[in-house]
Motif scaffolding. Sequence first.
Motif, PDB file in Angstrom:
ATOM      1  N   SER A   1      -4.399  -6.732   6.463  1.00 44.47           N
ATOM      2  CA  SER A   1      -4.003  -7.647   5.380  1.00 44.47           C
ATOM      3  C   SER A   1      -2.806  -7.140   4.588  1.00 44.47           C
ATOM      4  O   SER A   1      -2.372  -7.809   3.643  1.00 44.47           O
ATOM      5  CB  SER A   1      -5.172  -7.936   4.425  1.00 44.47           C
ATOM      6  N   SER A   2      -2.245  -5.982   4.937  1.00 43.56           N
ATOM      7  CA  SER A   2      -1.043  -5.490   4.272  1.00 43.56           C
ATOM      8  C   SER A   2       0.167  -5.725   5.181  1.00 43.56           C
ATOM      9  O   SER A   2       0.087  -6.459   6.163  1.00 43.56           O
ATOM     10  CB  SER A   2      -1.184  -4.014   3.934  1.00 43.56           C
ATOM     11  N   SER A   3       1.309  -5.103   4.864  1.00 46.86           N
ATOM     12  CA  SER A   3       2.540  -5.268   5.643  1.00 46.86           C
ATOM     13  C   SER A   3       3.036  -3.918   6.131  1.00 46.86           C
ATOM     14  O   SER A   3       2.727  -2.878   5.540  1.00 46.86           O
ATOM     15  CB  SER A   3       3.626  -5.945   4.801  1.00 46.86           C
ATOM     16  N   THR A   4       3.802  -3.958   7.198  1.00 46.31           N
ATOM     17  CA  THR A   4       4.442  -2.751   7.723  1.00 46.31           C
ATOM     18  C   THR A   4       5.799  -3.119   8.290  1.00 46.31           C
ATOM     19  O   THR A   4       6.069  -4.291   8.584  1.00 46.31           O
ATOM     20  CB  THR A   4       3.577  -2.082   8.804  1.00 46.31           C
ATOM     21  N   PHE A   5       6.671  -2.120   8.411  1.00 47.82           N
ATOM     22  CA  PHE A   5       8.050  -2.360   8.862  1.00 47.82           C
ATOM     23  C   PHE A   5       8.355  -1.434  10.027  1.00 47.82           C
ATOM     24  O   PHE A   5       8.155  -0.220   9.933  1.00 47.82           O
ATOM     25  CB  PHE A   5       9.035  -2.117   7.721  1.00 47.82           C
ATOM     26  N   LEU A   6       8.845  -2.019  11.130  1.00 52.85           N
ATOM     27  CA  LEU A   6       9.255  -1.252  12.301  1.00 52.85           C
ATOM     28  C   LEU A   6      10.773  -1.241  12.347  1.00 52.85           C
ATOM     29  O   LEU A   6      11.411  -2.282  12.528  1.00 52.85           O
ATOM     30  CB  LEU A   6       8.682  -1.884  13.571  1.00 52.85           C
TER      31      LEU A   6
ATOM     32  N   ARG B   1       0.836  -9.470   6.537  1.00 51.25           N
ATOM     33  CA  ARG B   1      -0.589  -9.809   6.639  1.00 51.25           C
ATOM     34  C   ARG B   1      -1.155  -9.356   7.997  1.00 51.25           C
ATOM     35  O   ARG B   1      -1.542 -10.158   8.848  1.00 51.25           O
ATOM     36  CB  ARG B   1      -0.822 -11.309   6.433  1.00 51.25           C
ATOM     37  N   LEU B   2      -1.182  -8.056   8.172  1.00 54.45           N
ATOM     38  CA  LEU B   2      -1.606  -7.471   9.448  1.00 54.45           C
ATOM     39  C   LEU B   2      -3.040  -7.864   9.795  1.00 54.45           C
ATOM     40  O   LEU B   2      -3.906  -7.960   8.913  1.00 54.45           O
ATOM     41  CB  LEU B   2      -1.491  -5.951   9.388  1.00 54.45           C
TER      42      LEU B   2
END
Length: 469
Positions: free
Chosen positions: A290-295, A339-340
């Motif tokens: 439910s969080s975000s991440t950046f690749l 929104r993982l």
Amino acid sequence: MISVSPLCVCSEDVFMLETKDSQNPIVYGVFSTSSSVFRGSAVCVYSMASIRAAFNGPFAHKEGPDYRWVEYKGRIPYPRPGTCPSVTYDPLHKSTRDFPDDLVSFMRGHHLMWEPILPVNRRPVFTLVNVSYTLRRLVVDRVEAADGQYDVLHLGTDDGQVLKVVSVPKENREPEEIILEQLTVFQNHAPILSMELSTKRQQLYVSSDEGVAQLPLQRCELYGRDCADCCLARDPYCVWDGNTCNRYFPSNKRRARRQDGKHGDSMSQCHNAEDGSESVELKVIYGVQSSSTFLECMPRSQQATVTWTVQPSHTRTSRELLQSEDRMVHMKRGLLMQRLEPGDAGLFSCTTLEHSFSQVQARYNLKIIPLQSMTASQTRASDPGAGGAGPMGGPGGPGSHTQRHTKLFRNYKDLHMVGMASMSANEYCEELWYLEKKKLRQLKWKRTQVDNGKARVRRHDFTEDTSLQ
């Protein structure tokens, strides 16, 4: 300034590039539009022959009931307006003070030429639209490359940037505009006021209200250590010499040189050109549900097309991530995942494509931490009796620290145990804080012992001195 309703095109800067024929330099000009409807900039190149033809042609003037600009077909006074007075040309007109009154009156009413001066190939060599900045200054460097001659444009903007651009001519097609570099020279976005080029020192000097900056004309080492990256950069200053991407010298006779500025065909220039997927490090990334991440994925060339592929952890097949997919935002510097979900875990690959040559730039193994694990860890941390941090003793007191601190992992990557083992994220941070605090207490105790020892030595020395007296 040229007014073309509803646009107003302004000339910002002019640069004259010297050629072997000193009487016929090449003229470069920077133009911009000042309109709320359309904003853009363009660079055009003109020949001196077309400029002379226009100034030797008919004049323009306004006449008729609607007072429009039309071609002037009447008598032109002598000497022709635009002619520089000199004793050699006409002994009667040594200076402009000797011009007759009818000539001065004609010049006041006929200050425009009727024939337009069209750029070479009847189009700009570089255009820039739909951007927040405007081109203001220009210098041009003619570069001898391994595959021909190029005019490299160094352009200054009104927000403190410098663009390095080359226009590659194509047979029976429009020239290809390539932005080699785009540098922010002044952090406060001060407009570029002037630019000077030193081909002898291979330096570009840029000034603004903040100061003067010195930039190298070439930075070939930034194009990587592979032959393919060097050729795909298409920088006329740089060439692959067999070992590294280095500055090109026309006197160099080495056969291992590789450069293709016109086509950027690394497959024909580099015999060992491969995608290099196996040599790219596979990085492990953790994200909370439910969080975000950046690749992150930064292509080495601005002309490359970036594509993302994913192989979900529960399958063996890969698929391409489309721009229209929900929760996936494709950005210039990488991929933002919002929104993982647990199903987002898998292997992600960033691949660049340029001139039929594909290359893997980054590889990630994304693991998702379930939201239940984070919720459970927060509950235990808020309840001392359930394993949280208690003040003294108990499961959460210092006694538990001494029993479990040996299990603490040394780096953050080992947090994959969170959600898969008994230790939660809060417990990991608590253990880390406890060990750091313990180290500080031990260090403070050692310093105290050393200071006490020094004090005893000083007292003994003082006693011995007193007894001797």
